[in-house]
Each structure stands twice: as structure tokens, then as C-alpha cells.
Write an enzyme that holds these catalytic residues in place. Structure first.
Site, mmCIF file in Angstrom:
data_model
loop_
_atom_site.group_PDB
_atom_site.id
_atom_site.type_symbol
_atom_site.label_atom_id
_atom_site.label_comp_id
_atom_site.label_asym_id
_atom_site.label_seq_id
_atom_site.Cartn_x
_atom_site.Cartn_y
_atom_site.Cartn_z
ATOM 1 N N GLU A 13 -2.523 5.007 17.104
ATOM 2 C CA GLU A 13 -1.065 4.982 17.232
ATOM 3 C C GLU A 13 -0.660 6.058 18.226
ATOM 4 O O GLU A 13 -1.281 7.126 18.271
ATOM 5 C CB GLU A 13 -0.408 5.230 15.871
ATOM 6 C CG GLU A 13 -0.586 4.062 14.925
ATOM 7 C CD GLU A 13 -0.232 4.385 13.487
ATOM 8 O OE1 GLU A 13 0.336 3.529 12.818
ATOM 9 O OE2 GLU A 13 -0.518 5.507 13.034
ATOM 10 N N HIS B 114 -6.434 -1.250 5.856
ATOM 11 C CA HIS B 114 -6.521 -2.084 7.060
ATOM 12 C C HIS B 114 -7.928 -2.104 7.659
ATOM 13 O O HIS B 114 -8.500 -3.158 7.915
ATOM 14 C CB HIS B 114 -5.558 -1.584 8.142
ATOM 15 C CG HIS B 114 -4.132 -1.506 7.707
ATOM 16 N ND1 HIS B 114 -3.598 -2.365 6.787
ATOM 17 C CD2 HIS B 114 -3.130 -0.684 8.080
ATOM 18 C CE1 HIS B 114 -2.321 -2.057 6.603
ATOM 19 N NE2 HIS B 114 -2.017 -1.039 7.377
ATOM 20 N N LYS C 256 -3.170 9.254 14.713
ATOM 21 C CA LYS C 256 -1.819 9.271 15.271
ATOM 22 C C LYS C 256 -1.799 10.143 16.513
ATOM 23 O O LYS C 256 -2.665 10.978 16.702
ATOM 24 C CB LYS C 256 -0.839 9.820 14.238
ATOM 25 C CG LYS C 256 -0.650 8.870 13.063
ATOM 26 C CD LYS C 256 0.511 9.283 12.195
ATOM 27 C CE LYS C 256 0.711 8.320 11.044
ATOM 28 N NZ LYS C 256 1.159 6.971 11.454
ATOM 29 N N LYS D 277 0.849 -1.179 0.000
ATOM 30 C CA LYS D 277 0.000 0.000 0.000
ATOM 31 C C LYS D 277 0.892 1.238 0.000
ATOM 32 O O LYS D 277 2.048 1.134 0.422
ATOM 33 C CB LYS D 277 -0.906 -0.019 1.221
ATOM 34 C CG LYS D 277 -0.102 0.128 2.524
ATOM 35 C CD LYS D 277 -0.879 0.721 3.650
ATOM 36 C CE LYS D 277 0.089 1.265 4.655
ATOM 37 N NZ LYS D 277 -0.422 1.762 5.868
ATOM 38 N N ASP E 18 -1.410 -6.446 2.339
ATOM 39 C CA ASP E 18 -1.972 -5.694 3.452
ATOM 40 C C ASP E 18 -1.535 -6.493 4.680
ATOM 41 O O ASP E 18 -2.112 -7.535 4.982
ATOM 42 C CB ASP E 18 -3.498 -5.647 3.347
ATOM 43 C CG ASP E 18 -4.095 -4.768 4.435
ATOM 44 O OD1 ASP E 18 -3.508 -4.724 5.538
ATOM 45 O OD2 ASP E 18 -5.130 -4.140 4.195
ATOM 46 N N HIS E 19 -0.492 -6.012 5.354
ATOM 47 C CA HIS E 19 0.140 -6.890 6.347
ATOM 48 C C HIS E 19 -0.795 -7.202 7.515
ATOM 49 O O HIS E 19 -0.561 -8.149 8.255
ATOM 50 C CB HIS E 19 1.466 -6.303 6.829
ATOM 51 C CG HIS E 19 1.315 -5.102 7.700
ATOM 52 N ND1 HIS E 19 1.305 -3.842 7.207
ATOM 53 C CD2 HIS E 19 1.133 -4.988 9.028
ATOM 54 C CE1 HIS E 19 1.131 -2.985 8.191
ATOM 55 N NE2 HIS E 19 1.028 -3.653 9.316
ATOM 56 N N LYS F 254 -1.621 -11.079 10.050
ATOM 57 C CA LYS F 254 -1.547 -11.207 11.507
ATOM 58 C C LYS F 254 -2.382 -12.390 11.996
ATOM 59 O O LYS F 254 -3.496 -12.604 11.544
ATOM 60 C CB LYS F 254 -2.053 -9.927 12.176
ATOM 61 C CG LYS F 254 -1.079 -8.777 12.057
ATOM 62 C CD LYS F 254 -1.617 -7.563 12.798
ATOM 63 C CE LYS F 254 -0.705 -6.366 12.607
ATOM 64 N NZ LYS F 254 0.604 -6.534 13.235
ATOM 65 N N ASP G 208 -4.369 6.411 4.457
ATOM 66 C CA ASP G 208 -3.229 5.628 4.938
ATOM 67 C C ASP G 208 -3.674 4.302 5.549
ATOM 68 O O ASP G 208 -3.094 3.257 5.249
ATOM 69 C CB ASP G 208 -2.446 6.444 5.976
ATOM 70 C CG ASP G 208 -1.160 5.751 6.405
ATOM 71 O OD1 ASP G 208 -0.563 5.053 5.573
ATOM 72 O OD2 ASP G 208 -0.765 5.902 7.576
#
Lengths: 323, 518
Positions: free
Chosen positions: B248, B272, B370, B180, B209-210, B214, B267
Site C-alpha cells: 500500500e 488476505h 504500508k 475481519k 474476506d473481500h 475480487k 491485518d
């Protein structure tokens, strides 16, 4: 931390565990099964060490059953130890020192100490167990893990495994082969995919792993399989060599040692196109094998097929020099 | 029959006799292959990709024939590259570092120096790939990892094609892995897709898409579709609303160049959070193949309805100067490389509805930001209150909203919240938590998301990769919101270290609800 309980009862041990949990605000629900270990006093420390490593990926309650050889024949005195805290992995450990009388019904001895509604796994490190303990817990355990690695009479052990183990049971001789088998599968993936003419497995005498590997290949490949014994002591399996129509493809263990004087985990790969290089094939220690079994806990038909194959029958009939 | 023909037949119908379906114990070892990493000196490659490759080798999951070629600007020899790679691998690998494993693995590590606009560099790359195919026995299977900004995808793809690196024999594969962002809106995503598909076939493109790699995200599917307990209540009859949070506790750091102009929604929400939403909301797929899984995900994304009143049901914010715990931190507009007039949001929240029979009437609230209170990603299913409570305290206090929370990171696990009697002679009810801790009940060394995903690429196993249709539909959801925001000027400021702007709380209060404190 260790709590020693002499001349105690299973009821007291269970109460002691409960109060320990309450004191430390812990819950037992994170533990996913109970692991029973039966071993001798001298194997105890090492076996607990292996089980603790495995328990860091599979939190469990460990109950170690240690027959007390010095106790009088008629004795029923039960001594126990509870190990808890950071030095025992992600579980707690109960050690039961069992005198002669109690050894014949270990099932009723451990039932009060089992975790509620979670599977039970039993493990006998190093040698094939005595018939009475192997049989007595058959009905309550999910898997019986044996390991004939240090057995001096492989013939009898093999016979016992064939006759007594249920489809859910496994011997670590088979688990030790997982990486080897994986490597052989990817070896045959390499093109060209020509028919195999024959295959030779070389390994140690008295190694059930070597026998099982050859037997598995025999069951799946339908080409002649030869078994050769290694002359120098070393790994269970030294090499596997396929003769394919275009030449020889093989994997063989290197005997190099690294700076710590430990055998490296490399094997040499040879292919008909002159490929000759080292690839990694990690060694498996007991904790790795145990961990693999603990994450499976289901029947392995491939193992049982290899264990009960015609090939193994033939080896058993061919006289002692093969074992 | 002549001999070559005979070989031909054998190859086409060949299947590995050692691989039988009931042998579930065998590790999934990939085909022999070469991995080419563009942008190998970048953050992602050195902190995630290279350590993941080492961990795969250490777990015995890499094929005997494996090579890795780093492509970068630096004037490096192969040995310089190996030495540099080793230091990062040693620092970031999750399995123990063994010198012998590393030596054997790094034997197949190579470096090609060049820039993306230099055709000669790609010619050198081609030569190197051919050598590696021969030396490492990788049989012309190649994976290209684009660990580079998306604007360079087109150039690199075309250079690869021009250098004939994308041509390959029919029984081998070429795959390309892209990260991404997949564009910044629908049009750019489609443009990007067209570029990459023109060089590589659609089935050869793996979009990472990490989050989908998971363990806990995969466990969401396991939990939903292997337990009888949850399915009957997994609908709008019982679920009041769903909150998906990705918070985050850090700022943009040195990523201003990437982040400014992109913002929180593009982002992380576009990929996600919307992926988490689909996995939470989708119907049971017919099987766990990428086709069936994607079909159900697409059904959810197509059924997503945006709120009529975007001003009321979306919120965005920018962090202002403040304290993140013990640390004094600057506001977004004062970050290095950010324009003082930037309208990029560092916090985004929105309400989405899903027009399926299962979710009709159950809103999904998504928020990401964030410099929030702490680092946490979770999916919370908040249940309805019981219609006629027996005890007064349920009516009086704010108890009785059961919650089922999937903690994705950190402290992966599941929390179930329910009311229980407070000990004493009165009947007082208080909410208590029941906890399942993934790390406690299972392995400590579960594979890193990138390990799993890289292995899946080598195996050509795609269920955990979003398809281009999923990407497009996600942009279709986000584009109108972005357009609306573009007309709204500056985002609202929120103090660093808190839970976001006031407008986000208002968004929930409009519906008489409140954000969970994760």
C-alpha cells in the site's frame, strides 16, 4: 479518426489496419472477438453506437456490412472506412459499403479482416436478415444474433427463426426478457408455494417478446396460459398475472414517466396478502441485450424450447389477429 | 387428508418450476430479505456496502421484497438516513445513478437509533424488523451485517438473542456477516467464534474476506483449473519460488485506534495473503461448493511449515518519515494516536514452506506493508532456470527466470515473462513481458467485490467465505511468529515510499533470491 478507402481491396484494408496498430503501438490481442453487423445506411450510425457501448465491456473488432442500394447491378467496387481512436469504444470499426455483386458472398469478403483465432458473432439490427447473408456465414460464426423488433411481418420472421436458426443463434426478443423472467422466478419464490391455477400474459401485438414469455411459461408451468393484447402502445410486456390458490400475484408495468419524460423502470407488485408496491425492473436497451449475448456465446436450450413450442405453433395457426 | 397438511407437504417439497438447471441466463436473484447494518455510519458501510446495495438494485439482482435497516447512534429519522445514504451512494456507486431506482430502493430504507448496550434499542429494532417484514414483504429472512469493531460482536449478538431477533420460522433464514479481523490470535478467534455460534448456527455465519470477492482472485481458480497449459508446470519441479505481495502506498491515516497493536501481519497476512496462498497452492477441489473448496484450502493450511530460524526468515519494519512521491509524510511513531514506543509493524515479510508433494522444496514468500513504493497486490510464480542454456547471455546475465504474475490490483491481469532474442547479429537474450489485461479483454464494469459477496450471503452461497477452521489454521501459522516478534523490541525503520526494511531483502538473500519489483 476515420480513414476512407475508395475502390479498395480487402488486402489493402488489412494492411492499413496493421500499420495503424504499429504506428500507435497497439496490440490487437486484447480484442476477444469480431462482431459482424449487417444493416442499412440509415441504421448504421445508431447500430454502431449500440455496438460501441457493448464493446466497452467486450472489446472487439466491428465489421459493418452496408449494402449499397444505389450501386449498379454488376458493380464490384468496394468502398471502406476505418474508424479508430477514442470515439469508437474499445475496439476498431471497419465499414464496408458493398455493391450488389458482392453481397452474395460476404463470407469471403470478411475472412481476410477477421481477428485471428477468436470467435465471430453476427448481428442484424432491427429486422430479420435476408436469407443469403444469414446462411452464408452460418459456418463461421459462433452466434447469429437477430432482432425482429422492427419486422412488420412477424409471422414470416417467426417462421424463419424456427426453421433456419441453429441452437447457437438467438433473437434479442428473448434477451429483452431476461429481467422479466428473473422477476417472475423470484415472484414465485414468495411463499406460500401453492399450486398455480392459471396465468395471463399481457403485451403488445406484434411483439415476439410477449409470445416467447407466454411460451416459456407454458413450457415450464403446466397450467393454462392466456395471452392478452395491450390496447395502448407501450412496453413489450405490460403485465403477468398468476392465479394461485390463495389469490392473485402479479407484476404490471407502470405507465408513469419520470422528469425526462421517459417511462420509469418500475413495476407494481401485487400479492394476495394485500401487498401493493412498486419494485424496480430495469428496461433493457439494445446495448444491454447485445452485451448479454456477447458474454454468453453459447446455445440457450430454454430459448429454443420456447421458440419451437406447441404454444407458438398454435398461435401461428390461429390466424392473423394474434400477431 | 386435511387442507393444512396438504399445504405442509407442498411447502416442504416445493421447488420453483421456473428455475431449471439449463437456464443459465437467469440472473441469480436473492430471496426476499431484510439487511440490518450495525455501524451503518462507518467508513465501510458508506463507501462500500450502501453503494453495493444500490448497484445490485440497479442491476436488477435484488429481490422484489427487500428492506434495509441502519442501526446507529445518531438522532436520525428514516428520511435523514435516506438523504445521508443517497449522498454517499451517488458518490460511490459504480453503475449510473437513476433517481427512480433510488426512490424505489430507498422506500425500504429505515433507521433505528440506539447504542449497543441499550436493550430498548434492540426492542425497537425488533419492532422495526417486523414492520419491514410486513411492509416490504421480506418474509422473515434477515441478514445482520456487523460492520463494527470485533469487541462489540459479543454484545450485539447477545442483544439480538435477548430481543428474540434470532428466532425465526423454519422455512426462513437468519444470517450474520462479520468482517475481519477475526480475533487477534488463535485463542481470541475461537472465543469470538464461540460467541457468534452460540447465537447463530455455524452455517449462518459468513466471514467476509473481500479479496475473495475480487474477479481476479476467482480468475486464479478459473485459470488454474480450466487450462491445460499451466497444470503440468504448477509444482516444485518447475516453480522455483512464489512471491505474494500486498503493498500500500499510504499510511494508517486515521486508523491508529484500530491498527496500533495489530500490525501488518494480523491485518492482512493472516487473512488476505494466506487466502491467496491457499488458492495458489491447493489441489483441484472436487467441485466448486464451499465444502469441497474449503477442504482443499484446509489441506494447504495444515501443510504449511514455519521456518526453523524465525530471525532469519521473517522480517518486520516500521515506516519512518520521508517522501511518498511528492508528499512529505511522517513516520509511523509520529502518527496521531500511535504511542512513540509502539512496536507494531507496518511491514511484514516471511517465508513459508508447504509440505505437500506438489510444493516440497518451493518456498512461498509473503510480504505486506504500508507506505511502500506503490499500491499493488500480486502473486508471482518465479520459475527455475533452464538447466543447460544454449546461449551464453542466459548464464551471464540475470535472464531466464520465467515469471507468471497474477496482478490482483490495480490493473488486474496476468503477465508472463520470458526471454527473447534482441534483434541484431549477435544472440543476446532479454526478458520480455507478455500481458493479459483483464479490463481490456473483458468488462469495464465487473461487479465490486462487496456486491458479489453480499449477493452470495442473500443466496446462502458460501464458497467465497473462509470457514472458521481456515481462520483458526491461519492463526496457528501466525501465532508463533507474532510471539517471536513480541520478544524482539522495535521493528526496523524503513523510509516511506521505498520497498521496506533491509532485513526483508536479507531474508531473500539468505536463499540467494530477490524480491520482484512489482
Amino acid at each position: 479518426m476515420i480513414i476512407k478507402l475508395e475502390n479498395t481491396t480487402t488486402h489493402d484494408i488489412a494492411m492499413q489496419l496493421t500499420s495503424l496498430y504499429e504506428e500507435r503501438g497497439e496490440v490487437t490481442t486484447g480484442r476477444v472477438f469480431t462482431l459482424l453487423i449487417e444493416c442499412s445506411e440509415q441504421d448504421l450510425e445508431q447500430s454502431l453506437h449500440e455496438a460501441n457501448i457493448a464493446s466497452s465491456s467486450h472489446p472487439c473488432r466491428i465489421i459493418a456490412l452496408v449494402p449499397d442500394m444505389n450501386a449498379p447491378e454488376q458493380s464490384t467496387q468496394l468502398d471502406a472506412e476505418i474508424h479508430y481512436g477514442t470515439d469508437v469504444g474499445a475496439g476498431d470499426v471497419i465499414i464496408l459499403h458493398i455493391p450488389g455483386q458482392l453481397i452474395h458472398h460476404i463470407d469471403t469478403l470478411v475472412i481476410p479482416l477477421l481477428l485471428a483465432d477468436t470467435p465471430i458473432v453476427s448481428w442484424w439490427p432491427g429486422i430479420f436478415p435476408d436469407k443469403s447473408s444469414y446462411d452464408s456465414i452460418e459456418r463461421m460464426v459462433a452466434t447469429r444474433i437477430t432482432d425482429v423488433e422492427r419486422t412488420t411481418d412477424l409471422r414470416t420472421a417467426l417462421y424463419d427463426l424456427q426453421k433456419k436458426s441453429s441452437p447457437r443463434d438467438v433473437d434479442l426478443s428473448w434477451t429483452r426478457l431476461t429481467f422479466w423472467r428473473g422477476a417472475l422466478v423470484s415472484l414465485l419464490d414468495l411463499p406460500p408455494h401453492l399450486p398455480l391455477k392459471e396465468c395471463t400474459v399481457t403485451g403488445q401485438k406484434q411483439s415476439l417478446s410477449t409470445l416467447l414469455l407466454a411460451s416459456w411459461l407454458q413450457e415450464t408451468l403446466h397450467c393454462p396460459i392466456h395471452l392478452k393484447w395491450e390496447t395502448v402502445p407501450g412496453h413489450h410486456i405490460s403485465s403477468v398475472r398468476f392465479l394461485r390458490e390463495d389469490g392473485v400475484i402479479s407484476l404490471s408495468r407502470e405507465t408513469n414517466k419520470n422528469s425526462d419524460n421517459v417511462l420509469t423502470d418500475q413495476v407494481r407488485l401485487r400479492l394476495p396478502n394485500n401487498t401493493n408496491r412498486l419494485v424496480s425492473l430495469p428496461h433493457r436497451n439494445i446495448a444491454d441485450c447485445l452485451s448479454e449475448e456477447l458474454s454468453r456465446m453459447k446455445a440457450d436450450p430454454v430459448y429454443h424450447k420456447a421458440l419451437n413450442s406447441y404454444f407458438i405453433q398454435q398461435v401461428l395457426q390461429q390466424g392473423t389477429d394474434l400477431l | 387428508m386435511t387442507k393444512p397438511e396438504q399445504e405442509e407437504t407442498i411447502t416442504s417439497t416445493w421447488s420453483n418450476p421456473l428455475r431449471v438447471p439449463c437456464d443459465l441466463r437467469l440472473p441469480r436473484i436473492a430471496d426476499p430479505c431484510t439487511l440490518v447494518i450495525f455501524g451503518v455510519t462507518g467508513d465501510l458501510a458508506r463507501k462500500k456496502l450502501l453503494p453495493a446495495i444500490y448497484d445490485l438494485a440497479n442491476r436488477g439482482l435484488l429481490p422484489p421484497g427487500f428492506g434495509l435497516i441502519g442501526f446507529g447512534r445518531r438522532e436520525w429519522s428514516d428520511d435523514d438516513f435516506k438523504q445521508w445514504a443517497q449522498s454517499y451512494i451517488q458518490e460511490h456507486c459504480r453503475t449510473p445513478f437513476h433517481q427512480s431506482t433510488w426512490e424505489q430502493l430507498s422506500h425500504g430504507f429505515y433507521f433505528v437509533q440506539g447504542t449497543f448496550d441499550d436493550f430498548n434499542a434492540f426492542v425497537r429494532l425488533k419492532q422495526r424488523v417486523l414492520t419491514v417484514d410486513h411492509e416490504c414483504g421480506t418474509y422473515s429472512n434477515h441478514a445482520f451485517y456487523m460492520s463494527i469493531p470485533p469487541r462489540a460482536f459479543s454484545l450485539v449478538s447477545h442483544q439480538l438473542a435477548a430481543a428474540e431477533l434470532t428466532k425465526h420460522p423454519s422455512d426462513t433464514w437468519q444470517r450474520v456477516i462479520i468482517e475481519k479481523p477475526f480475533g487477534h490470535d488463535l485463542a481470541s478467534a475461537q472465543e469470538l467464534d464461540k460467541t457468534v455460534t452460540s447465537v447463530f448456527g455455524a452455517e449462518s455465519i459468513f466471514r467476509i474476506d473481500h479479496y475473495l470477492g475480487k474477479e481476479t482472485v476467482q480468475n486464479l481458480l478459473a485459470l488454474r483449473f480450466t487450462n491445460m497449459l499451466f497444470e503440468p508446470i504448477w509444482n516444485s519441479h518447475y516453480v522455483d519460488h512464489v512471491q505474494i505481495t500486498m503493498a500500500e502506498d499510504f499510511g494508517i491515516g486515521s486508523r491508529a485506534g484500530y491498527y496500533d497493536g495489530v500490525g501488518a501481519a494480523r491485518d492482512v497476512i493472516q487473512n488476505h495473503l494466506l487466502q491467496l496462498l491457499t488458492l495458489t497452492a491447493m489441489e483441484k477441489p472436487a467441485s466448486f461448493t464451499s465444502q469441497d473448496l474449503s477442504k482443499e484450502k484446509i489441506n494447504v493450511l495444515s501443510a504449511v511449515r514455519l521456518p526453523q530460524d524465525l530471525a532469519r526468515y521473517t522480517a518486520r519494519g516500521q515506516y519512518s518519515a520521508g517522501w511518498q512521491g511528492q508528499e512529505a509524510v511522517c513516520g509511523y511513531l509520529n502518527e496521531d494516536g500511535v504511542s512513540p514506543e509502539s512496536t507494531t509493524e507496518t511491514y511484514a515479510a516471511l517465508r513459508l514452506d508447504i509440505d505437500t508433494p506438489r510444493w516440497n522444496g518451493t518456498p512461498f514468500y509473503l510480504r505486506a506493508g504500508k507506505r511502500l513504493g506503490k499500491r499493488v497486490t500480486e502473486i508471482a510464480m518465479i520459475f527455475k532456470q533452464i538447466p543447460q542454456p544454449l546461449f551464453d547471455s542466459v548464464v551471464e546475465g540475470n535472464v531466464g527466470h520465467n515469471a507468471l504474475v497474477f496482478r490482483i490490483q490495480p490493473n488486474e491481469g496476468i503477465t508472463l515473462r520470458f526471454g527473447s532474442k534482441v534483434p541484431g547479429s549477435r544472440i543476446d537474450i532479454r526478458d520480455v513481458n507478455m500481458d493479459f489485461n483483464y479490463g481490456q479483454a473483458f468488462t469495464e464494469d465487473s461487479p465490486e467485490a462487496y456486491e458479489r459477496l453480499i449477493l452470495d450471503v442473500f443466496l446462502g452461497d458460501a464458497p467465497l467465505f473462509p470457514t472458521s477452521q481456515e481462520v483458526d489454521l491461519s492463526w496457528k501459522i501466525l501465532d508463533p511468529i507474532e510471539q517471536f516478534w513480541a520478544s524482539q523490541g522495535q521493528p526496523e525503520q524503513y523510509r516511506s515510499g521505498t520497498w521496506g526494511p533491509h532485513s526483508a531483502d536479507m531474508l531473500m538473500m539468505n536463499d540467494n533470491r530477490a524480491w520482484r519489483m512489482p
